[in-house]
Design a protein around this motif. Sequence first.
Motif, PDB file in Angstrom:
ATOM      1  N   GLY A 295       0.777  -1.235   0.000  1.00 16.49           N
ATOM      2  CA  GLY A 295       0.000   0.000   0.000  1.00 16.49           C
ATOM      3  C   GLY A 295       0.806   1.281   0.000  1.00 16.49           C
ATOM      4  N   LYS A 296       2.129   1.162  -0.152  1.00 16.09           N
ATOM      5  CA  LYS A 296       2.983   2.355  -0.253  1.00 16.09           C
ATOM      6  C   LYS A 296       3.996   2.143  -1.371  1.00 16.09           C
ATOM      7  CE  LYS A 296       3.016   4.054   4.561  1.00 16.09           C
ATOM      8  NZ  LYS A 296       3.909   4.381   5.703  1.00 16.09           N
ATOM      9  N   ILE A 297       4.358   3.222  -2.055  1.00 10.54           N
ATOM     10  CA  ILE A 297       5.411   3.154  -3.073  1.00 10.54           C
ATOM     11  C   ILE A 297       6.751   2.989  -2.370  1.00 10.54           C
ATOM     12  CG2 ILE A 297       6.582   4.411  -4.922  1.00 10.54           C
ATOM     13  CD1 ILE A 297       3.808   3.579  -5.743  1.00 10.54           C
ATOM     14  N   ILE A 298       7.553   2.035  -2.838  1.00  8.67           N
ATOM     15  CA  ILE A 298       8.863   1.773  -2.231  1.00  8.67           C
ATOM     16  C   ILE A 298       9.939   2.530  -3.023  1.00  8.67           C
ATOM     17  CG2 ILE A 298      10.494   0.006  -1.462  1.00  8.67           C
ATOM     18  CD1 ILE A 298       7.771  -0.345  -0.181  1.00  8.67           C
ATOM     19  N   PRO A 299      10.678   3.433  -2.383  1.00 13.83           N
ATOM     20  CA  PRO A 299      11.731   4.161  -3.103  1.00 13.83           C
ATOM     21  C   PRO A 299      12.906   3.257  -3.458  1.00 13.83           C
ATOM     22  CG  PRO A 299      11.783   4.733  -0.770  1.00 13.83           C
ATOM     23  CD  PRO A 299      10.579   3.852  -0.966  1.00 13.83           C
TER      24      PRO A 299
ATOM     25  N   ARG B 153      -1.465  -1.905 -14.263  1.00  9.19           N
ATOM     26  CA  ARG B 153      -0.529  -1.425 -13.251  1.00  9.19           C
ATOM     27  C   ARG B 153      -1.298  -0.485 -12.323  1.00  9.19           C
ATOM     28  NH1 ARG B 153       4.628   0.438 -17.028  1.00  9.19           N
ATOM     29  NH2 ARG B 153       5.253  -1.648 -17.761  1.00  9.19           N
ATOM     30  N   GLY B 154      -1.049  -0.586 -11.034  1.00  9.27           N
ATOM     31  CA  GLY B 154      -1.740   0.306 -10.121  1.00  9.27           C
ATOM     32  C   GLY B 154      -2.459  -0.424  -8.998  1.00  9.27           C
TER      33      GLY B 154
ATOM     34  N   ILE C 206       4.381 -12.562 -10.931  1.00 12.45           N
ATOM     35  CA  ILE C 206       5.456 -12.440  -9.944  1.00 12.45           C
ATOM     36  C   ILE C 206       6.541 -11.601 -10.597  1.00 12.45           C
ATOM     37  CG2 ILE C 206       7.119 -13.636  -8.473  1.00 12.45           C
ATOM     38  CD1 ILE C 206       4.308 -14.452  -7.748  1.00 12.45           C
ATOM     39  N   MET C 207       6.857 -10.455 -10.004  1.00 13.23           N
ATOM     40  CA  MET C 207       7.777  -9.520 -10.650  1.00 13.23           C
ATOM     41  C   MET C 207       8.812  -8.991  -9.670  1.00 13.23           C
ATOM     42  SD  MET C 207       5.480  -6.027 -10.777  1.00 13.23           S
ATOM     43  CE  MET C 207       6.890  -4.962 -10.587  1.00 13.23           C
ATOM     44  N   LEU C 208       9.828  -8.376 -10.223  1.00 10.57           N
ATOM     45  CA  LEU C 208      10.856  -7.705  -9.430  1.00 10.57           C
ATOM     46  C   LEU C 208      10.462  -6.240  -9.316  1.00 10.57           C
ATOM     47  CD1 LEU C 208      13.636  -8.097  -8.029  1.00 10.57           C
ATOM     48  CD2 LEU C 208      14.698  -7.435 -10.203  1.00 10.57           C
ATOM     49  N   LEU C 209      10.312  -5.777  -8.082  1.00  9.77           N
ATOM     50  CA  LEU C 209       9.839  -4.411  -7.859  1.00  9.77           C
ATOM     51  C   LEU C 209      10.806  -3.380  -8.436  1.00  9.77           C
ATOM     52  CD1 LEU C 209       7.241  -3.593  -6.247  1.00  9.77           C
ATOM     53  CD2 LEU C 209       8.781  -2.826  -4.439  1.00  9.77           C
ATOM     54  N   SER C 210      10.221  -2.317  -9.007  1.00 13.13           N
ATOM     55  CA  SER C 210      11.021  -1.173  -9.459  1.00 13.13           C
ATOM     56  C   SER C 210      10.413   0.082  -8.854  1.00 13.13           C
ATOM     57  CB  SER C 210      11.006  -1.081 -10.991  1.00 13.13           C
ATOM     58  OG  SER C 210       9.703  -0.772 -11.439  1.00 13.13           O
ATOM     59  N   LYS C 211      11.135   1.196  -8.956  1.00 12.42           N
ATOM     60  CA  LYS C 211      10.613   2.432  -8.346  1.00 12.42           C
ATOM     61  C   LYS C 211       9.384   2.940  -9.108  1.00 12.42           C
ATOM     62  CE  LYS C 211      13.866   5.463 -10.799  1.00 12.42           C
ATOM     63  NZ  LYS C 211      14.904   6.495 -10.661  1.00 12.42           N
ATOM     64  N   GLU C 212       9.287   2.613 -10.405  1.00 13.43           N
ATOM     65  CA  GLU C 212       8.085   2.961 -11.162  1.00 13.43           C
ATOM     66  C   GLU C 212       6.994   1.942 -10.826  1.00 13.43           C
ATOM     67  OE1 GLU C 212      10.977   2.225 -12.781  1.00 13.43           O
ATOM     68  OE2 GLU C 212      11.730   4.267 -13.120  1.00 13.43           O
ATOM     69  N   MET C 213       5.764   2.389 -10.726  1.00 10.51           N
ATOM     70  CA  MET C 213       4.670   1.550 -10.245  1.00 10.51           C
ATOM     71  C   MET C 213       4.414   0.335 -11.132  1.00 10.51           C
ATOM     72  SD  MET C 213       0.855   2.715  -9.089  1.00 10.51           S
ATOM     73  CE  MET C 213       0.465   3.396 -10.697  1.00 10.51           C
TER      74      MET C 213
END
Length: 298
Positions: free
Chosen positions: A90-94, A117-118, A137-144
């Motif tokens: 629930g929060k964007i991860i920098p 996305r979103g 299943i994905m690798l998180l990036s700074k873009e949503m």
Amino acid sequence: MNIDNPIIFFGTEDFSAVSLQRLIDDKFNIVGIVTKPDSKKGRGQKISMPKVKEIGIANNIEVLQPNRLKEIIPFVAKFNKPTGVLVSYGKIIPQSIIDLFNPGIINVHPSLLPLYRGPSPIESTILNGDTVTGVSIMLLSKEMDAGPVYLQEKITLSGTETSTYLYDSCGKIGSEMLAKALPKIIKGELEPINQCDDRASYCNLLTKEDSIINPNNITSYQAERKIRALEIYPKSKITICDNTIIIKKASITTNPNSKELSVKFKDNNYLVLEQLIAPNGKIMDGKAYKNGYINKMH
């Protein structure tokens, strides 16, 4: 499967709890849980803790509830590049936080990325009448939700699914995919593939304004999908004879029964309101509401 690599789990919604419990059951080394602070919920506005926190306490796993994510840096540093797993946090991860993990933070997302996305992919799938959805299943990036994808699983839809049903289905499927893929990801045996940004679509955070149904503006089919999609939040509301009611279940007809509570839409079809929440908060069927609240249909 016993994986010794330390894992820090990010999650807040009930959807997160399924994956967390699966990783614990499969003996993954969960060393910490990061979740949002406790919040007020329901009519009584009682303070409620996220389900992942309850699971953490029950399994003696340290739970962090930072107001700012940088507060977790000293905790993460203790484990020398742990693996991160994020499910509906629930929060964007920098990027500065993502970089603390190896190979990064692995994310479970309930759509066939790059579609939806979103924050509301499940609701958007139902709203748009899609015949297929899935879990990525994905690798998180700074873009949503734009990071590379490790694997996906498709789910065929019948057109009757509610958001509750799809959250449950995607949660179970996602947890199984995560448990199987995580050992390979940690060992570097599974390489992610970049998304095609040109095919990306986006969905928005749902608000209370989304709940309003105006029969003059949408078709009966759009309304019926909306009722199933927004079942959890923000629900679907319609005003009949100056009373606003919440629709829980409805069906489409071209020839309504006079005993039923039905509303005509702009496509000239009718929506039969089968189950609803009356202004007094009681759940009742449409016929009972019509008998009790409405003397004459307009």
